[in-house]
Design a protein around this motif. Structure first.
Motif, short mmCIF file in Angstrom:
data_model
loop_
_atom_site.label_atom_id
_atom_site.label_comp_id
_atom_site.label_asym_id
_atom_site.label_seq_id
_atom_site.Cartn_x
_atom_site.Cartn_y
_atom_site.Cartn_z
N LEU A 61 -6.51 -9.02 2.07
CA LEU A 61 -6.21 -10.01 1.03
C LEU A 61 -4.88 -9.67 0.37
O LEU A 61 -4.57 -8.48 0.17
CB LEU A 61 -7.28 -9.96 -0.05
N TRP A 62 -4.13 -10.68 0.01
CA TRP A 62 -2.91 -10.47 -0.75
C TRP A 62 -3.24 -10.50 -2.24
O TRP A 62 -4.05 -11.31 -2.69
CB TRP A 62 -1.90 -11.59 -0.46
N LEU A 63 -2.57 -9.61 -2.98
CA LEU A 63 -2.76 -9.57 -4.44
C LEU A 63 -1.46 -9.95 -5.14
O LEU A 63 -0.37 -9.69 -4.60
CB LEU A 63 -3.14 -8.16 -4.89
N GLY B 107 -5.22 -18.31 -6.97
CA GLY B 107 -6.58 -18.81 -7.26
C GLY B 107 -7.31 -19.44 -6.09
O GLY B 107 -8.53 -19.62 -6.16
N GLU B 108 -6.58 -19.81 -5.03
CA GLU B 108 -7.28 -20.34 -3.86
C GLU B 108 -7.59 -19.14 -2.97
O GLU B 108 -6.81 -18.78 -2.08
CB GLU B 108 -6.37 -21.35 -3.15
N HIS B 109 -8.72 -18.50 -3.20
CA HIS B 109 -8.97 -17.18 -2.63
C HIS B 109 -8.93 -17.15 -1.11
O HIS B 109 -8.42 -16.22 -0.50
CB HIS B 109 -10.31 -16.62 -3.14
N THR B 110 -9.47 -18.19 -0.51
CA THR B 110 -9.54 -18.19 0.96
C THR B 110 -8.13 -18.25 1.57
O THR B 110 -7.90 -17.76 2.68
CB THR B 110 -10.45 -19.35 1.43
N ALA B 111 -7.17 -18.83 0.81
CA ALA B 111 -5.80 -18.95 1.32
C ALA B 111 -5.08 -17.61 1.30
O ALA B 111 -4.01 -17.47 1.90
CB ALA B 111 -5.03 -19.96 0.47
N ARG B 112 -5.64 -16.61 0.61
CA ARG B 112 -4.98 -15.29 0.52
C ARG B 112 -5.56 -14.30 1.51
O ARG B 112 -5.21 -13.11 1.50
CB ARG B 112 -5.12 -14.74 -0.91
N LEU C 99 -2.81 -1.00 -12.71
CA LEU C 99 -2.86 -2.47 -12.61
C LEU C 99 -1.50 -3.06 -12.18
O LEU C 99 -0.97 -3.99 -12.78
CB LEU C 99 -3.30 -3.08 -13.96
N LYS C 100 -0.97 -2.50 -11.10
CA LYS C 100 0.34 -3.00 -10.59
C LYS C 100 0.15 -4.31 -9.85
O LYS C 100 1.12 -5.01 -9.54
CB LYS C 100 0.96 -1.96 -9.66
N HIS C 101 -1.10 -4.58 -9.50
CA HIS C 101 -1.42 -5.89 -8.91
C HIS C 101 -2.61 -6.48 -9.64
O HIS C 101 -3.51 -5.74 -10.04
CB HIS C 101 -1.71 -5.74 -7.41
N TRP C 102 -2.61 -7.80 -9.78
CA TRP C 102 -3.69 -8.47 -10.50
C TRP C 102 -4.62 -9.16 -9.52
O TRP C 102 -4.21 -9.62 -8.45
CB TRP C 102 -3.11 -9.54 -11.44
N GLY D 67 1.36 -4.90 -1.70
CA GLY D 67 0.45 -5.70 -2.54
C GLY D 67 -0.68 -6.31 -1.74
O GLY D 67 -0.99 -7.50 -1.88
N THR D 68 -1.32 -5.50 -0.90
CA THR D 68 -2.47 -6.01 -0.13
C THR D 68 -3.64 -5.02 -0.23
O THR D 68 -3.43 -3.84 -0.50
CB THR D 68 -2.12 -6.16 1.37
#
Ligand code: ADP
Length: 542
Positions: free
Chosen positions: A252-254, A192-197, A163-166, A141-142
């Motif tokens: 990025l993690w999804l 939702g905190e994009h920078t944290a992902r 769409l296995k990941h959102w 999921g990345t």
């Protein structure tokens, strides 16, 4: 408009008469001669070909900030659009040779914060939107994305694979995944905190060195997108809201597609409902019952998508309570509204829903509309399902004319009393300056961000004369409470940075020591986030 012959100092009242000599000396020191721009342009054309080098008048205009109060302060000299890391490395060397500042953008849709324009007029836009590769690790999921990948690109990519990941998307989703995460944009899902992902970056440094952070420093590592920290110091966040490097790849993690989604859309009738609402949501967010980042929006944030001011009144000044009541009635919106969503296993969501329902009914909403989805059913196209959107941009048309908005977004503690005080203080200022109040309070895990959109009409000179003093007043008011902004428009980067003043601006001194060490020629985004390289030190707003 001809290419700028030099970098002008910031225009405006802060240059006093007795400072004129110093000012003109400053300009000589920082001047880029038109011959340097012309030479750099030829060198850029040699490596990119003439079709990817844009210095004509129309090109320059298309990279300007259409929302800026005084966009001339940010007119670029031109733009260049590389497609490979090797080209970026060569561009950096050319910029160093001719002392031409570069302003990197991914898709340049950072509207309200500067769009595609540079802070310093005369800079060259480094437009990375041609770099659009996506690498997807479905098992973990990345993704690993290049700068030009937009939210729509990534959404289409994932959709075509089931769409296995959102995604998590910002309210206006026409920008890039990378640029938004680098500017600490937010969305509405648990991611939702994009920078944290962010997990692992590839970066071209201002001297041309190519670096990979985290596990990416281990050549060929299969864990680059899985473990954030690597070995030793961890640098990913150093490249967010900074001018220390040009990011060419971002891990990025999804979020895995949930089994179910449950929640509710709530409306609250009175301005004073804000405090109890925040105090009801905050413990659930801290406890983890609620894992997404809800955002409480006022009536105007909801209504200005459907209507314009002119349909209700032609009176200048802030809207009266009568007009507000009439608009709310027509569109059936509360003074405040919020949507809460739970993601994951249905059995867990059902239990958590009961907790949410109990907490919300206790504070007496005007309406509570349940929302429910189960895997396999059609998805509603909203930010809560990570579907890219652009319709909220309609708010730029509120006043008519050439519309826009500029953000004012201080960080607050998760306290109903603090949020109410901030709301009252800010709303009073909106009324004092005769502006219509659009605001939201967005939850993080431990903080609130109070995003205020200052809506404007560039064809109304009287209004435009008020916008700059108004924003400066809001920054000052927040500072008096110990609040600083999380993100700001180019015009206020110095003012906001100046509020971060512990120990005689020690953080500024640290940032600028790092800046000068990494970028001795000051070629990368001078002035970004109030970080000025030595070469342009005198450009800092007094
Ligand atoms: P978006 O395309 O998502 O709207 P922008 O391209 O407008 O994002 O960039 C948002 C902010 O991030 C700007 O301040 C920009 O300078 C910075 N930025 C964007 N892309 C990069 C990058 N690849 N490297 C370094 N900074 C970047």
């Amino acid at each position: 408009m001809a290419a700028r012959a030099h970098l002008p100092g910031h225009a405006g009242p802060r240059v006093r008469d007795d400072e004129r000599d110093e000012e003109s000396e400053k300009r000589t020191m920082t001047a880029i001669s038109s011959s340097a721009i012309a030479s750099a342009r030829r060198a850029f054309e040699d490596i990119l070909g003439p079709t990817n080098v844009f210095f004509d008048e129309l090109d320059q205009q298309s990279y300007q900030d259409k929302f800026a109060v005084d966009d001339e302060r940010h007119h670029p000299a031109g733009a260049i659009a590389p497609s490979t890391v090797a080209q970026i490395q060569e561009i950096v060397q050319i910029a160093r040779r001719y002392k031409v500042p570069l302003w990197p953008i991914s898709r340049g849709k950072n509207l309200g914060y500067g769009g595609s324009a540079p802070l310093l007029a005369g800079s060259v836009i480094l437009d990375l939107s041609r770099m659009q590769k996506i690498e997807y690790d479905e098992h973990n999921g990345t993704v690993l994305v290049e700068p030009g990948v937009s939210f729509y690109d990534l959404y289409d990519f994932l959709k075509s694979r089931g769409l296995k990941h959102w995604l998590s998307v910002p309210g206006n989703s026409w920008g890039s995944v990378m640029g938004n995460a680098l500017d600490r944009g937010v969305g509405y899902t648990p991611y939702g905190e994009h920078t944290a992902r962010i997990c692992g970056l590839e970066v071209v440094m201002p001297d041309g060195m190519l670096v990979r952070t985290g596990m990416g420093a281990l050549d060929g590592s299969p864990t680059w997108q899985l473990y954030r920290y690597g070995f030793g110091p961890s640098w990913d966040q150093m490249f967010a809201q900074s001018n220390f490097g040009i990011v060419t790849k971002m891990g990025l993690w999804l979020m895995p597609e949930p089994e179910s989604l449950m929640g509710m859309d709530l409306e609250f009738d009175k301005p004073e409902d804000l405090g109890p609402l925040i105090d009801a949501i905050a413990p659930l967010r801290r406890e983890g019952v609620l894992q997404q980042s809800p955002t409480i929006g006022n009536w105007l944030r909801a209504a200005n998508i459907f209507t314009t001011r002119g349909e209700w009144t032609d009176k200048p000044g802030a809207l009266s309570d009568e007009v507000i009541t009439a608009i709310r009635k027509k569109f059936n919106v509360g003074w405040w509204g919020v949507s809460l969503r739970l993601y994951g296993r249905e059995s867990i969501n059902k239990a958590a829903y009961a907790v949410l329902e109990e907490a919300m009914t206790r504070i007496k909403p005007m309406s509570l509309k349940p929302a429910k989805w189960r895997r396999g059913e059609p998805l509603e196209a909203t930010g809560w399902t990570g579907t890219p959107l652009t319709f909220p941009m309609q708010n730029a048309n509120w006043y008519g004319g050439r519309g826009g908005h500029i953000g004012f977004s201080p960080v607050l503690p998760q306290s109903g009393a603090a949020a109410m005080a901030q709301f009252k203080r800010t709303y009073d200022r909106y009324k004092e300056y005769g502006m219509d109040y659009q605001a939201s309070f967005a939850f993080g895990e431990r903080h609130l961000i109070n995003v205020n959109a200052v809506l404007l009409n560039k064809d109304d000179p009287e209004m435009m004369a008020k916008v700059d003093p108004f924003l400066r007043q809001l920054i000052k008011d927040a500072r008096e409470q110990g609040y600083g902004e999380y993100r700001t428009h180019l015009d206020y980067m110095d003012a906001v940075e100046n509020t971060y003043d512990f120990n005689d601006h020690a953080l500024r001194r640290l940032n600028e020591r790092v800046k000068d060490a990494l970028d001795p020629d000051g070629i990368l985004a001078p002035g970004k986030s109030g970080i000025w390289p030595r070469r342009y030190a005198k450009e800092r707003e007094a």
